[in-house]
Design a protein around this motif. Structure first.
Motif, PDB file in Angstrom:
ATOM      1  N   LEU A 131      22.260 -41.185 -84.006  1.00 25.39           N
ATOM      2  CA  LEU A 131      21.232 -42.725 -83.784  1.00 25.39           C
ATOM      3  C   LEU A 131      21.645 -43.973 -85.279  1.00 25.39           C
ATOM      4  N   PHE A 142      13.335 -44.456 -82.161  1.00 15.68           N
ATOM      5  CA  PHE A 142      13.822 -43.377 -81.932  1.00 15.68           C
ATOM      6  C   PHE A 142      14.248 -42.107 -83.182  1.00 15.68           C
ATOM      7  N   LEU A 143      15.334 -42.509 -83.920  1.00 15.00           N
ATOM      8  CA  LEU A 143      15.449 -41.876 -84.870  1.00 15.00           C
ATOM      9  C   LEU A 143      14.492 -41.288 -85.627  1.00 15.00           C
ATOM     10  N   ILE A 144      13.458 -41.598 -86.519  1.00 12.97           N
ATOM     11  CA  ILE A 144      12.537 -41.121 -87.207  1.00 12.97           C
ATOM     12  C   ILE A 144      12.171 -40.109 -86.370  1.00 12.97           C
ATOM     13  N   THR A 156      12.661 -32.160 -86.355  1.00 17.67           N
ATOM     14  CA  THR A 156      13.562 -31.162 -86.729  1.00 17.67           C
ATOM     15  C   THR A 156      12.722 -29.957 -87.582  1.00 17.67           C
ATOM     16  N   TYR A 157      11.565 -30.802 -88.265  1.00 16.31           N
ATOM     17  CA  TYR A 157      10.024 -30.155 -88.694  1.00 16.31           C
ATOM     18  C   TYR A 157       9.679 -28.715 -86.949  1.00 16.31           C
ATOM     19  N   PRO A 185       6.283 -34.305 -93.325  1.00 17.91           N
ATOM     20  CA  PRO A 185       6.453 -35.512 -92.855  1.00 17.91           C
ATOM     21  C   PRO A 185       5.092 -36.480 -92.907  1.00 17.91           C
ATOM     22  N   LEU A 234      12.307 -36.619 -94.186  1.00 14.46           N
ATOM     23  CA  LEU A 234      12.153 -36.197 -92.954  1.00 14.46           C
ATOM     24  C   LEU A 234      13.400 -35.422 -92.435  1.00 14.46           C
ATOM     25  N   PHE A 272      15.269 -47.469 -84.685  1.00 17.65           N
ATOM     26  CA  PHE A 272      15.035 -46.954 -85.322  1.00 17.65           C
ATOM     27  C   PHE A 272      13.739 -46.092 -85.359  1.00 17.65           C
ATOM     28  N   VAL A 300      13.653 -38.478 -83.373  1.00 20.27           N
ATOM     29  CA  VAL A 300      14.276 -36.620 -83.405  1.00 20.27           C
ATOM     30  C   VAL A 300      14.825 -36.442 -85.121  1.00 20.27           C
ATOM     31  N   ALA A 301      14.180 -37.227 -86.929  1.00 15.76           N
ATOM     32  CA  ALA A 301      13.905 -36.324 -87.629  1.00 15.76           C
ATOM     33  C   ALA A 301      12.638 -35.950 -87.139  1.00 15.76           C
ATOM     34  N   VAL A 302      11.813 -36.416 -87.362  1.00 16.03           N
ATOM     35  CA  VAL A 302      10.077 -35.381 -87.400  1.00 16.03           C
ATOM     36  C   VAL A 302      10.702 -34.005 -86.131  1.00 16.03           C
ATOM     37  N   LEU A 355       5.400 -40.270 -92.977  1.00 13.91           N
ATOM     38  CA  LEU A 355       5.476 -41.421 -91.944  1.00 13.91           C
ATOM     39  C   LEU A 355       4.373 -41.931 -92.418  1.00 13.91           C
TER      40      LEU A 355
END
Lengths: 536, 519
Positions: free
Chosen positions: A420, B43-45, B51-52, B418, A34, B41, B47-49, B422
């Motif tokens: 985070l 929320f981290l996921i 970026t796409y 993603p 990700l 966790f 935020v990471a998504v 996911l």
């Protein structure tokens, strides 16, 4: 995709340690995937360029090529590794490995390809940490795996900033696991190979040398010398495989020049939080005070981050520092540990000694990069769950060193990611260590080698809850204040400084982070030194 | 957080076999810590998504949902409130005109202010059409992230607190597992933080309403549900369930009429509050209402795994019937299919039955109603995730095909990476080592058998690969989409059949228990 595991069972869903460690790895791999489109530092282009030059040039030109400013400056094994990867890269997208056209190439193919190589090369970390925790109890294993495999520092440095530290530290852990098992020859062999991947790991070489000499090569003239020969031969042959071709081509001087660019300054552009931060600051402070007192002090022309320009010293008052001085200081700092390793080379203490060696290298080394803190934080997690004191020290150290990496990701998009990651790591550590140590009955139920010994020493075998509670995981007030201070430093740098001072003193927040984190790292060094000195 | 503490006390804690659990230490400190960790966790996921790329990135002239949302922010902060839904020289409704209820408009207004504060160019009137920039994207992403954190996460906490606040043997790791499944729902994350929408708000309010009903606070539930409905009219998919459950409950009270009146008053009050600026004339109300009913868009859009689209391979509905008769037919079909679950809830309202009713009614809307979008699968998915503990394997099956049904859409948005990450993460969390999965009678097994299920799974895996790597034959450019949709449709029908049957079966064991007690 979905494994056909629909047969829900009442009993535990396959839970052998191997499955579990794979689970940890795969979860982290998902997060890493990700993170692919996030910011990448110039290191991304560095590694892409190395793919290109190892693929399109013959071996004889690897260390001479100047097409890109990012020349090859890692030892040969890493170059071979890049050559290996470049084979797949050329299959996927030939432009990745094109020396000229590939410059600053940033299409999805290259981003995904390089990202996947880092994720896959992390498998060495998996293997290393599994080897080291094989004989621990199930709970502690999982705790340590979560510290190593889900390390926020690795996420930040390897998967956003872009490097292959997980892979290299994995090799270090493999070497350590051999040493802990008593298979010294293999340990030495792997460490030699590691040095041929990245020479910065050489800081621990003195410890390795003394330990292997005493633990492997000692005992009787004949047995000792034959073992010395075997070990020496092994290490030498590793180096021969790595550097042999270049030696044969007569390029060894050029290779060395590339590997050790002493033209760089004492500190990196962003000061790593080490001893030299204090040195520089006290120099500035003294100069400032003397100027106030009316003494004429010249402002130095050179900067300590750039190279040594002529004879001019970057310092106003304190003496000039040369690479030799830092080298001697590292050795001096290492000496208590070397002495211990000489007197009583125990396999179960070797991890701590290696960690200590890298801490010394970080604190006193020449042109240290803040990323180097990975070299001691990751291996330290192996011993972090042994006693509450270890846990407390590790808790503080890993938060501080992770925080000191924050300036690496300076763009707004990654800000929530790094925060985070650190928060998640802290809360996992905190709840993990608390559950491990504060739950009296649990600790007593599953005592393992080391904890048991410690418990026995304290005479709490009868497991009076109060005694265990006292030794439980809790932070002292100094640690708490220090961690709160970390938050204050961050708020100052992010919010108050831009609001109050605007663009003035733009370097101040970074400097503040360096200085503040340097205190934490110094504390950790002193703590480690103390624990090594008092250990039996 | 004291909710969490309360919960800790009321729980019967089971710790057996914790040594094998991946997150054994997470559940040691009580549910609050567990929730915070998983939320971080999740929320981290997200935020990471984020970026796409978003939908329609770099794709003029219409761009995509991202541009729609940005445009609404632009409209709402620059025009007076009465002109938001009115076609005018400064508000061209044919270019992503507002077509969601007022609460969405208010939310756009607040987020528009946020954008204007940091980056005025991104929301300036006219000039910002098709605005795309690093900072603009970031700020937009943060508006969704903050909505998620402010509405969806607390709702989930509320739901979990209520749902597990019952006596009985509850394993702490099961609670953690359920929280993780709720917060890491791959479809919701991909649509909200990848594709770009604000489903977390309306779905969050719906979860809040469900939790309020489970804790016997029917009036609060009414308010929450109306808010949800006023954020996205799609929440009407749940209306039959809410209506029938509350109806059934009211009929069981002492003064049914008074109860109904009270509920009605709350509903009207909430609606009046939300619609206040448009209540000055009937004309303006109708103006807004006409924007909300997109009948001109046709029976279905693109390829969606519902009845009309799946059968249109054989029967060309759109050619066969006029739009008006299609409206009627689809409306009747929807009502008929959700009638059984409504009747069950009116007859014997229960908490479990209510959750099933939510699933069933939203499914019948998804499968049979007019103008369904493939993203609407999020609505049936929500009650299914609330019910995840009841029948985990069916839930997993559902998520897999819900994901597949959105695969073409997400591929268009460049979100394939993603998507797989996911989906893998979901499968990993679902199959976490050491996690106890309670076996309920799994009806999918009875119908399909292991071999067929494995075959279907393999087939869907192959479909993914084929869709990514191969070009469809020129004669049938949408061949793969059609196959995917029909496969998903068949699975959805199976799932909704099963859950309808389950809802009706709920009456039985209760009777048995009562009989036992009498004996």
């Amino acid at each position: 995709m979905g494994k056909p595991k629909l047969s829900s069972k009442q009993d535990h869903n396959s839970c052998s340690p191997k499955t579990t460690i794979w689970w940890f790895y795969l979860v982290s791999a998902c997060v890493k995937v990700l993170l692919f489109p996030s910011y990448h530092s110039t290191d991304f282009e560095v590694h892409r360029n190395w793919l290109a030059l190892t693929h399109s040039l013959p071996l004889s030109q690897w260390y001479f090529d100047n097409t890109s400013p990012w020349t090859l400056d890692y030892p040969p094994f890493f170059a071979y590794f890049e050559r290996f990867l470049s084979f797949f890269a050329s299959l996927i997208d030939p432009k990745i490995v094109h020396l000229q056209e590939g410059l600053n190439y940033s299409s999805n193919t290259v981003v995904y390809f390089q990202g996947v190589t880092v994720v896959l090369s992390d498998l060495s970390l998996l293997y290393g940490v599994y080897g080291l925790t094989r004989n621990m109890d199930l709970r502690k294993q999982k705790l340590i795996w979560s510290l190593v495999i889900w390390s926020p520092m690795l996420f930040i440095v390897d998967h956003v900033h872009f490097q292959y530290n997980g892979f290299l530290i994995g090799i270090l852990l493999i070497s350590l696991s051999y040493l802990e098992e008593g298979r010294d020859l293999m340990g030495g062999f792997v460490f030699a190979a590691l040095l041929c991947f990245k020479h910065l790991f050489a800081v621990a070489a003195p410890v390795y040398f003394v330990y292997l000499l005493r633990h492997y090569c000692w005992g009787g003239v004949l047995r000792g010398s034959s073992r010395l020969l075997i070990m020496g031969g092994t290490v030498a042959s590793v180096f021969a495989v790595a550097f042999g071709p270049f030696f044969y081509l007569g390029q060894i001087e050029q290779v060395i020049r590339r590997l050790f660019p002493f033209g760089r300054g004492l500190c990196h552009a962003y000061w790593a939080p080490n001893f030299w931060v204090f040195y520089i600051m006290s120099d500035k402070g003294l100069a400032f005070m003397l100027r106030k007192l009316g003494v004429d002090i010249k402002t130095p022309a050179a900067s300590f981050t750039a190279g040594l320009v002529g004879d001019s010293s970057p310092f106003s008052i304190l003496p000039q520092i040369s690479p030799i001085v830092t080298f001697i200081m590292v050795l001096l700092a290492l000496s208590p540990c070397l002495l211990k390793a000489w007197k009583n080379p125990q396999p179960r203490r070797i991890s701590r000694w290696i960690v200590y060696a890298y801490t010394c290298g970080f604190l006193f080394g020449w042109h240290v990069h803040e990323k180097a803190s990975l070299h001691f934080v990751i291996p330290l997690s192996i011993v972090a769950a042994q006693t509450p004191e270890d846990a407390r020290h590790y808790f503080l150290l890993s938060i501080v060193s992770c925080y000191s990496l924050f300036p690496l990701l300076f763009e707004a998009q990654e800000y929530p990611i790094k925060v985070l990651l650190l928060l998640l790591h802290s809360i996992l550590m905190w709840s993990g260590f608390s559950a491990q140590f504060n739950d009296g009955t649990e600790t007593a139920r599953v005592p393992t080698g080391y904890t048991k010994k410690k418990l026995d020493q304290f005479g709490s075998k009868g497991s009076s809850n109060a005694a265990l509670k006292r030794r439980g995981f809790a932070l002292g007030w100094i640690e708490r204040i220090y961690l709160v201070g970390l938050v204050v430093v961050e708020i100052w740098g992010q919010l108050l400084h831009p609001l109050l001072l605007g663009d003035k003193l733009a370097f101040a927040p970074l400097m503040l982070i360096s200085i503040y984190c340097a205190f934490g790292i110094m504390y950790s060094w002193i703590w480690q030194l103390r624990s090594i000195v008092i250990s039996v | 957080m004291d909710k969490g503490k309360k919960m800790k006390e009321s729980e019967t804690v089971l710790n057996d076999g914790d040594d094998y659990n991946c997150w054994w230490w997470l559940v040691q400190k009580g549910t609050a810590v567990t929730f915070v960790t998983i939320a971080l966790f999740g929320f981290l996921i997200r935020v990471a998504v984020s970026t796409y790329p978003y939908s329609g990135a770099g794709n003029p002239p219409k761009f995509g949902d991202y541009e729609a949302q940005r445009h609404w922010m632009e409209i709402t902060i620059n025009l007076p409130i009465r002109e938001w839904y009115r076609n005018s020289s400064s508000n061209d409704l044919s270019y992503w005109g507002l077509d969601y209820p007022p609460l969405t408009a208010y939310q756009s207004f607040v987020h528009g202010l946020f954008l204007r504060f940091f980056h005025p160019d991104s929301v300036s009137l006219f000039a910002s059409r098709g605005h795309e920039s690093y900072l603009g994207k970031l700020l937009m992403r943060w508006t969704v992230l903050s909505s998620d954190a402010l509405i969806f996460f607390p709702s989930v906490l509320y739901f979990v607190t209520v749902y597990y606040n019952k006596p009985g043997r509850i394993r702490k790791s099961d609670v953690a597992w359920h929280i993780a499944l709720l917060l890491l729902n791959p479809c919701l994350i991909l649509i909200d933080h990848g594709h770009f929408q604000f489903n977390c708000i309306s779905l969050g309010f719906t979860i809040g309403a469900v939790a309020a009903i489970l804790s016997e606070k029917d009036l609060v539930a009414c308010v929450f549900y109306c808010l949800s409905l006023n954020h996205k009219q799609m929440s009407a998919y749940f209306a039959p369930a809410f209506f029938s459950h509350l109806m059934g409950k009211c009929l069981r009270r002492k003064h049914p009429l008074l109860q109904v009146l009270k509920l009605g008053l709350y509903v009207l009050g909430t609606f009046a509050a939300v619609w206040w600026p448009y209540l000055y004339s009937t004309n303006s109300i109708l103006e807004v209402l006409s924007r909300l009913a997109p009948f001109e868009r046709g029976l279905f859009e693109d390829y969606v795994a519902n009845f009309w689209c799946a059968t249109s391979v054989l029967i060309k509905w759109k050619r066969l019937l006029t739009t008006d008769s299609l409206k009627l037919v689809s409306f009747t079909a929807t009502i008929i299919t959700c009638l059984p679950s409504m009747v069950q809830q009116i007859k014997s309202p229960s908490n479990r039955g209510f959750l099933y009713a939510l699933l069933n009614s939203s499914f019948s809307f998804y499968l049979f109603s007019f103008q369904v979008h493939e993203k609407s699968i999020l609505l049936p998915l929500l009650p299914a995730s609330l019910l995840a503990m009841e029948d985990p394997s069916t839930f997993k099956w559902f998520v897999q095909f819900a994901m597949l049904s959105m695969f073409p859409l997400l591929c268009r948005d460049d979100l394939a990476a993603p998507y797989f990450a996911l989906l893998a993460l979901f499968t990993l969390i679902f199959n976490a080592p050491g996690q106890h999965i309670v076996k309920e009678n799994n009806f999918l097994y009875h119908y399909l058998g292991t071999r067929t299920m494995n075959f279907i799974l393999c087939f869907s895996a192959i479909l993914h690969i084929v869709y990514l790597t191969m070009h469809p034959p020129e004669k049938y450019p949408f061949l793969f989409e059609a196959i995917i949709m029909n496969l998903c449709f068949s699975q959805f029908v199976l799932i909704t059949l099963g859950s309808n049957i389950k809802q009706w079966m709920l009456n039985k064991p209760v009777k048995l228990e009562i009989e036992k007690k009498h004996n």
